[in-house]
Scaffold this motif. Structure first.
Motif: not given
Length: 124
Positions: A28-37, A48-62
């Protein structure tokens, strides 16, 4: 059977752009935080980067902030990493990873599933 299937890696010139994709199945993809390494030869795997389960939050490496964009389509169970202004230091094997119920786990063991990896090579 859970799979994270990656695509999009290739050789690209310095300053160019490239998009990576990671398609999930069996979850159930929508339950997972997805992260790129990524992991360069002789170096440790790095966030490298991450996006929350809903897509409402992201984070990036500097090191990629302002150049990379992470997005997801929960209807298609996919997450993408759009990379631009690529530099030689972006050369690495890139991995997507899924974490259920956690925001960017600090430990590798905190991730439930991993993609197979895809090579990005940036060359002048």
């Amino acid at each position: 059977q859970v799979q994270l299937r990656q695509s999009g890696g290739r050789l690209v010139q310095t300053g160019g752009s490239l998009g990576l994709s990671c398609a999930a199945s069996g979850v159930i993809f929508s339950r997972y935080t997805m992260v790129w390494f990524r992991q360069a030869p002789g170096k440790e795997r790095e966030f490298v980067a991450a996006i929350s389960a809903t897509g409402g939050r992201t984070s990036y490496a500097d090191s990629v902030k302002g150049r990379f964009t992470v997005s997801r389509d929960n209807a298609k169970s996919t997450v993408a990493l759009q990379m631009s202004s690529l530099k030689s230091e972006d050369t690495a094997e890139y991995y997507c990873a899924a974490a259920n119920g956690a925001w960017i786990p600090t430990s590798i063991s905190g991730y439930d599933y991993w993609g197979q990896g895809t090579q990005v090579t940036v060359s002048s």
